[in-house]
Design a protein around this motif. Structure first.
Motif, PDB file in Angstrom:
ATOM      1  N   GLY A   1       0.790  -1.142   0.109  1.00 43.38           N
ATOM      2  CA  GLY A   1       0.047  -0.049  -0.173  1.00 43.38           C
ATOM      3  C   GLY A   1       0.990   1.333   0.011  1.00 43.38           C
TER       4      GLY A   1
ATOM      5  N   PHE B   1       3.592   3.121  -2.103  1.00 43.72           N
ATOM      6  CA  PHE B   1       4.225   3.356  -3.050  1.00 43.72           C
ATOM      7  C   PHE B   1       4.605   1.979  -3.856  1.00 43.72           C
ATOM      8  CE2 PHE B   1       5.864   6.947  -0.279  1.00 43.72           C
ATOM      9  CZ  PHE B   1       5.218   7.879  -1.038  1.00 43.72           C
TER      10      PHE B   1
ATOM     11  N   ALA C   1      -2.032   0.345  -5.248  1.00 42.61           N
ATOM     12  CA  ALA C   1      -2.868   1.469  -6.023  1.00 42.61           C
ATOM     13  C   ALA C   1      -2.852   1.097  -7.476  1.00 42.61           C
ATOM     14  CB  ALA C   1      -2.332   2.685  -5.556  1.00 42.61           C
TER      15      ALA C   1
ATOM     16  N   GLU D   1      -6.346   0.845  -9.581  1.00 44.60           N
ATOM     17  CA  GLU D   1      -6.307   1.724 -10.805  1.00 44.60           C
ATOM     18  C   GLU D   1      -6.692   0.927 -11.919  1.00 44.60           C
ATOM     19  OE1 GLU D   1      -3.208   4.672 -11.209  1.00 44.60           O
ATOM     20  OE2 GLU D   1      -3.874   4.767 -13.251  1.00 44.60           O
TER      21      GLU D   1
ATOM     22  N   LEU E   1       5.550  10.435 -12.113  1.00 52.64           N
ATOM     23  CA  LEU E   1       3.920  10.388 -12.108  1.00 52.64           C
ATOM     24  C   LEU E   1       3.476  11.737 -11.508  1.00 52.64           C
ATOM     25  CD1 LEU E   1       3.790   6.850 -10.358  1.00 52.64           C
ATOM     26  CD2 LEU E   1       2.625   7.567 -12.826  1.00 52.64           C
ATOM     27  N   LYS E   2       4.432  12.556 -11.123  1.00 49.56           N
ATOM     28  CA  LYS E   2       3.646  13.993 -10.770  1.00 49.56           C
ATOM     29  C   LYS E   2       4.755  15.090 -10.929  1.00 49.56           C
ATOM     30  CE  LYS E   2       5.571  13.165  -5.990  1.00 49.56           C
ATOM     31  NZ  LYS E   2       5.233  12.548  -4.866  1.00 49.56           N
TER      32      LYS E   2
ATOM     33  N   LEU F   1       5.223  20.107  -7.757  1.00 50.32           N
ATOM     34  CA  LEU F   1       4.378  19.613  -6.669  1.00 50.32           C
ATOM     35  C   LEU F   1       5.336  18.784  -5.627  1.00 50.32           C
ATOM     36  CD1 LEU F   1       1.704  19.005  -5.542  1.00 50.32           C
ATOM     37  CD2 LEU F   1       1.469  17.006  -6.962  1.00 50.32           C
TER      38      LEU F   1
ATOM     39  N   GLY G   1      -2.051   5.181  -1.499  1.00 54.66           N
ATOM     40  CA  GLY G   1      -1.109   4.927  -2.646  1.00 54.66           C
ATOM     41  C   GLY G   1      -0.238   6.083  -3.116  1.00 54.66           C
ATOM     42  N   ASN G   2      -0.676   7.067  -2.682  1.00 56.57           N
ATOM     43  CA  ASN G   2       0.432   8.312  -2.948  1.00 56.57           C
ATOM     44  C   ASN G   2       0.999   8.898  -1.761  1.00 56.57           C
ATOM     45  OD1 ASN G   2       1.231  10.673  -4.112  1.00 56.57           O
ATOM     46  ND2 ASN G   2       0.180  10.158  -5.757  1.00 56.57           N
TER      47      ASN G   2
ATOM     48  N   THR H   1      -5.661   5.842  -3.627  1.00 62.14           N
ATOM     49  CA  THR H   1      -5.356   7.212  -4.191  1.00 62.14           C
ATOM     50  C   THR H   1      -4.451   6.679  -5.330  1.00 62.14           C
ATOM     51  OG1 THR H   1      -5.530   7.891  -1.771  1.00 62.14           O
ATOM     52  CG2 THR H   1      -4.316   9.299  -3.390  1.00 62.14           C
ATOM     53  N   PRO H   2      -4.569   7.274  -6.283  1.00 64.13           N
ATOM     54  CA  PRO H   2      -3.564   7.108  -7.806  1.00 64.13           C
ATOM     55  C   PRO H   2      -2.454   7.407  -7.475  1.00 64.13           C
ATOM     56  CG  PRO H   2      -5.765   8.043  -8.169  1.00 64.13           C
ATOM     57  CD  PRO H   2      -5.818   8.077  -6.985  1.00 64.13           C
ATOM     58  N   ARG H   3      -1.444   6.820  -8.026  1.00 61.11           N
ATOM     59  CA  ARG H   3      -0.086   7.031  -8.020  1.00 61.11           C
ATOM     60  C   ARG H   3       0.243   8.327  -8.801  1.00 61.11           C
ATOM     61  NH1 ARG H   3       1.630   2.796 -11.357  1.00 61.11           N
ATOM     62  NH2 ARG H   3      -0.185   3.729 -12.552  1.00 61.11           N
ATOM     63  N   HIS H   4      -0.258   8.871  -9.823  1.00 56.50           N
ATOM     64  CA  HIS H   4      -0.116   9.702 -10.696  1.00 56.50           C
ATOM     65  C   HIS H   4      -0.879  10.970 -10.095  1.00 56.50           C
ATOM     66  CE1 HIS H   4      -3.778   9.265 -12.427  1.00 56.50           C
ATOM     67  NE2 HIS H   4      -3.697   8.144 -12.306  1.00 56.50           N
ATOM     68  N   CYS H   5      -0.223  12.094 -10.397  1.00 63.50           N
ATOM     69  CA  CYS H   5      -0.986  13.532  -9.728  1.00 63.50           C
ATOM     70  C   CYS H   5      -1.181  14.664 -10.603  1.00 63.50           C
ATOM     71  CB  CYS H   5      -0.153  14.338  -8.848  1.00 63.50           C
ATOM     72  SG  CYS H   5       0.099  13.063  -7.321  1.00 63.50           S
TER      73      CYS H   5
END
Lengths: 255, 255
Positions: free
Chosen positions: A85, A87, A91, A95, A143-144, A148, B131-132, B248-252
């Motif tokens: 759960g 990283f 998820a 998804e 992924l971000k 951020l 998840g994030n 919670t999705p891994r990407h933002c």
């Protein structure tokens, strides 16, 4: 779980079998198929299960593959290191289910089972640096957006949360950790303790370094490193045998 | 650890033996004395070890008692539920060592050993809400001023960290959770998912509720509850069998 196919997302813990829970050991034993990143599958004993090793990316494809196998009646363990759960694959599997517009996986039983995470292992090896409020932030910008990451780290420092920084460095991410330590250094004093924990709990591979924000050498981190950044209240304790332990007191001053 | 006395700070995991690691099982087996909060000691099988049960407060006294026993040659396991490094005895034992001005515990070997934490158990039971990036914040104001709790929660919401809220409610803390959800509601929309996980993993006692910031009833939380507050990206997924999972999705997006 029924005799029909299922997907169980599990974590092996970050090192050897001493951190693998009995629940997960039982699931691995009952699984017909194991899906996961190669090095994590290598932590699983036995040769009865069919192994579907993949590389460290493409989590969604891997998740879809696991769900397809389960839909065909297989009992599938999706294997993460650490906790699934945190990283990890938890998820990603959810998804994949969420994107299943045609509903082909609608009836597949999916469960997630906790494991010891890398942040807990790293913390325990040096005491209790996470002994007060803390957060876990991944520095990967796959992924971000990087902006951020910086914003989160700054707010977390202002909140005086101890930080566990995942994915601090790789060949594709050489400067990010240095920048993040700089951002934290704009909030906390240079003496604030920092820990580099590489391969925590993995015998000879393990390397633990206690340093400070002012002296941390970000080049010491690699893909297997977890970086723990304390708060001003975090303390380093010298023991009688010359070793050191780190802890963050449970009480806080001010407000 | 030598044949001499030692203190090992361990966690049993938040429920039954299925979440107790082999490492901790082995330490409990080798210990001569167990020190901890009564209900946690009850999770430990066997009757060979001398049990020193205490109430849930006075962690420092309990830590000192364990260190005294070890200094006298006992092999002492200090037993926490969950993970000893997460709002548990790890930091208390190190703080006792740190205050040991006369050095009477200077030579006592002290180690900390990770366990599955309540936040991981609660998260896993309902999917992968963590998840994030996430944080863990205790709402108890025994050890910090309430203004600091509110400040941390607000900054964590602004950082879009999923939150695991420990100690959300007790007889002495009836209104705090409601206030914290209000603070988060000033940052995130009312539809943001919230989970109340009471006694996660503990069979018939377990109660899991998925709700939203706008509809959460803080009176549902008690001392055994962990509250997980998502971020706007957190999603609730309906399964074919009528159950729900949260992730919670891994990407933002954005930054």
């Amino acid at each position: 779980m029924s005799a029909e196919g299922w997907v169980a997302v599990v974590g092996t813990g970050p090192a050897g079998p001493e951190w693998l829970t009995p629940e997960v050991a039982d699931i691995l034993e009952r699984a017909t198929d194991l899906v996961g990143y190669g090095p994590y599958l290598e932590r699983v004993a036995g040769d009865r299960q069919r192994r579907h090793a993949s590389d460290n990316r493409e989590e969604l494809d891997r998740a879809g593959h696991a769900l397809d196998l389960a839909a065909a009646g297989k009992r599938v363990a999706v294997v993460s290191g650490g906790d699934p759960g945190v990283f990890a694959m938890g998820a990603a599997v959810l998804e994949a289910l969420d994107r299943d517009a045609e509903g082909r996986w609608r009836e597949v039983a999916v469960t997630v089972h906790p494991g010891v995470s890398a942040l807990q292992a790293a913390a325990a090896r040096l005491g209790a640096p996470l002994g007060n409020d803390f957060c876990a932030i991944s520095l990967s910008d796959n992924l971000k957006p990087w902006s951020l990451v910086e914003r989160r780290v700054r707010l977390a420092a202002e909140a005086e949360l101890v930080m566990a920084l995942y994915n601090p460095a790789s060949r594709a991410r050489p400067w990010q950790l240095g920048r993040v330590l700089e951002v934290i250094g704009e909030v906390h004093p240079a003496e604030t303790p920092v820990i580099f924990a590489t391969a925590a709990g993995r015998g000879d591979q393990e390397r633990l370094t206690i340093t400070t924000l002012g002296e941390a050498d970000s080049a010491r981190a690699d893909m297997r490193t977890l970086v723990l950044v304390g708060v001003p209240a975090t303390r380093v304790l010298r023991r009688g045998d010359g070793s050191s332990l780190v802890y963050t007191p449970r009480h806080c001053e001010g407000g």
